[in-house]
Write an enzyme that holds these catalytic residues in place. Sequence first.
Site, PDB file in Angstrom:
ATOM      1  N   GLY A   1       0.875  -0.921  -0.109  1.00 54.75           N
ATOM      2  CA  GLY A   1       0.078   0.067  -0.042  1.00 54.75           C
ATOM      3  C   GLY A   1       0.905   1.223   0.104  1.00 54.75           C
ATOM      4  O   GLY A   1       0.374   2.271   0.169  1.00 54.75           O
TER       5      GLY A   1
ATOM      6  N   PRO B   1       4.333  -5.337  -1.829  1.00 55.84           N
ATOM      7  CA  PRO B   1       4.277  -4.336  -2.748  1.00 55.84           C
ATOM      8  C   PRO B   1       3.726  -4.583  -4.340  1.00 55.84           C
ATOM      9  O   PRO B   1       4.263  -5.391  -4.630  1.00 55.84           O
ATOM     10  CB  PRO B   1       5.642  -3.434  -2.676  1.00 55.84           C
ATOM     11  CG  PRO B   1       6.411  -4.533  -2.458  1.00 55.84           C
ATOM     12  CD  PRO B   1       5.835  -5.391  -1.565  1.00 55.84           C
TER      13      PRO B   1
ATOM     14  N   TYR C   1      -3.145  -1.437 -11.996  1.00 59.04           N
ATOM     15  CA  TYR C   1      -4.376  -1.289 -11.992  1.00 59.04           C
ATOM     16  C   TYR C   1      -5.145  -0.812 -13.174  1.00 59.04           C
ATOM     17  O   TYR C   1      -6.165  -0.456 -13.367  1.00 59.04           O
ATOM     18  CB  TYR C   1      -5.082  -0.743 -10.740  1.00 59.04           C
ATOM     19  CG  TYR C   1      -4.654  -1.318  -9.390  1.00 59.04           C
ATOM     20  CD1 TYR C   1      -4.969  -2.707  -9.138  1.00 59.04           C
ATOM     21  CD2 TYR C   1      -3.632  -0.786  -8.624  1.00 59.04           C
ATOM     22  CE1 TYR C   1      -4.361  -3.250  -7.838  1.00 59.04           C
ATOM     23  CE2 TYR C   1      -3.015  -1.271  -7.385  1.00 59.04           C
ATOM     24  CZ  TYR C   1      -3.281  -2.840  -7.039  1.00 59.04           C
ATOM     25  OH  TYR C   1      -2.982  -3.242  -5.898  1.00 59.04           O
TER      26      TYR C   1
ATOM     27  N   CYS D   1     -18.702   5.190 -24.507  1.00 63.76           N
ATOM     28  CA  CYS D   1     -19.933   5.867 -24.759  1.00 63.76           C
ATOM     29  C   CYS D   1     -20.546   5.912 -23.050  1.00 63.76           C
ATOM     30  O   CYS D   1     -21.443   5.415 -22.754  1.00 63.76           O
ATOM     31  CB  CYS D   1     -20.972   4.921 -25.262  1.00 63.76           C
ATOM     32  SG  CYS D   1     -22.445   5.943 -25.892  1.00 63.76           S
TER      33      CYS D   1
END
Length: 434
Positions: free
Chosen positions: A249, A292, A391, A362
Site C-alpha cells: 500500500g 508491494p 491497476y 460511450c
Amino acid sequence: MSEQLSREQVNQAGHLAIDGVDALDLAKQYGTPLVAYDVTAIRDQIHRFRSVFEQNKVDYAVSYASKAFATIAMYQLIAQEHGHIDVVSGGELYTAMKANFPMQSVSFHGNNKPTAELEMAVDQHVGVIMLDNFHEIKLLSAILAEKSAEINVMLRVTPGISAHTHEYDQTGQEDSKFGFDIKSGQAQDALKQVLAEPRMNMLGVHAHIGSQIFEVNGFVMAANKLVDTVADWHDELGYEPKVINVGGGFGIRYTETDDPIAPEDFVDAIVKAVKVRTTERQLATPEIWIEPGRSIVGPAGYSLYTIGSRKDVPGIKPYVAVDGGMGDNIRPALYQAEYEAVLANNPLAKPVETVRIAGKYCESGDILIQNQPLPETKAGDVIAILDTGAYGYSMASNYNRNPRPAVVFVEKGKAKLVVERESFDDLVRLDKKL
C-alpha cells in the site's frame, strides 16, 4: 515538462523515451492504445526494497502483489529477480503456473476462495495460503484431509487501523470484508483452530491497511499491533511466529500535488519498528514480509494514446479525445484517480491551454484527466499518460466491445511484445449463436 519525468527520459529528437526507446516508435510499431513498461525501473525498485532489509539485517521476502499487473511475462520478471508473488484468484495462480513461477514462492490471498481454487493451490504446493475467515479454515482442513496433504498458512488479521486513503482502498479497519478481527478475539480463536489442525503449519500473521498511503505512521502502528498480538499469543498459547507480513500500500506520485516518501522509506520504518517492538516484548525478530504492487509497477507504466477528435465550446474547457479510455484505465471513472500526461513528440513543450483528456467510450464519465495543461495538439498526435502501470491493464474490460490494448516491455533500448492486442475475433470467441 511534467515533474514526473527526468531529462534522461527525453531523447535527442526531443521525444519521450521509455528506457531508451522512442515512444513514437513504440506507438508506430505496436499501435495505440498501448501500455509500455520500463523494465529497468521495475527491477530497480525491487532492488531498493531488498537493500532496506539487508541493511537492517533481517530475513525477509519481497512479495509482489500481482493484482496490480499480472501476466506471464510479469511473473517471469519477478522470478528473474528471485522474488515472491501473491495471487488472489485461480486465474492469477494459473498464469503463474504458465510462467513456470516457483510455487513455493507464492502466497494465495482472497476473502472467498472457492473449493476448486483451494484444491488447485494445494495440488500445486503453493508456499502459503492466507486464511481469511473461519469458513476457509474448515474448507481447507477438509481438502487437506482428503488429499493427505500439508500446507503452510498465515492468518490475515484486521488490526483496527484505517489508512488515510480512498474508502475503497481501506482494508485494515475493524469493519472490513477481509481478515480476522483482533479486538473482538476472532484472530485468537482462529489461531487456536489452526494450531489444532495437524496438516496446517502456522507461519505467522498478515495485515494490509490499505493502498496509496502517504503517511508512515499507519504502517508503524500496524507493525506494532502485529507484534503485540503475536507476543500476547506467545504468552498465552506458547505460539511464536516465523513471519510477520505487513502487506503493502505504499503510495506513489501520480501528480505534482502528490508528495509521498520513497516506497523503501516506508519499509525501513516498518522494519525498525518491528525490531524495536519484538525486543521490547522479548520475542525473536521473525522474517518480515512486504507485499508491494503499485509501488513496483505503477511508476514504470506508460499509456500511449493517439489523439482524435476535439470539442470546443466557448467558455467551456475543451475536450481532447483519445483512442482509449475507461476500458483500459477505469480508475479515473471508478474513484476519481488523477494522472498527468505529456505530448510524446515534445514533452518539454510549454502548455498553451488546459484541456480534458476524454476517452472514446460511450459514457460521460469516461474522462481520463480532468485538467491537463498541454501544448497545441492535433489529431494524430500521441500523448503519454504517466504512472499507469498499476491497476490499468489488470482492471481493463471489453466495454463497448472494444479490444484490450497490447502491452510491451522495454528494457535498455529494446522492446518486446508481452501481451498481444485483442482482435475483434477475440471479442466473440466465447459467444454462442442462438
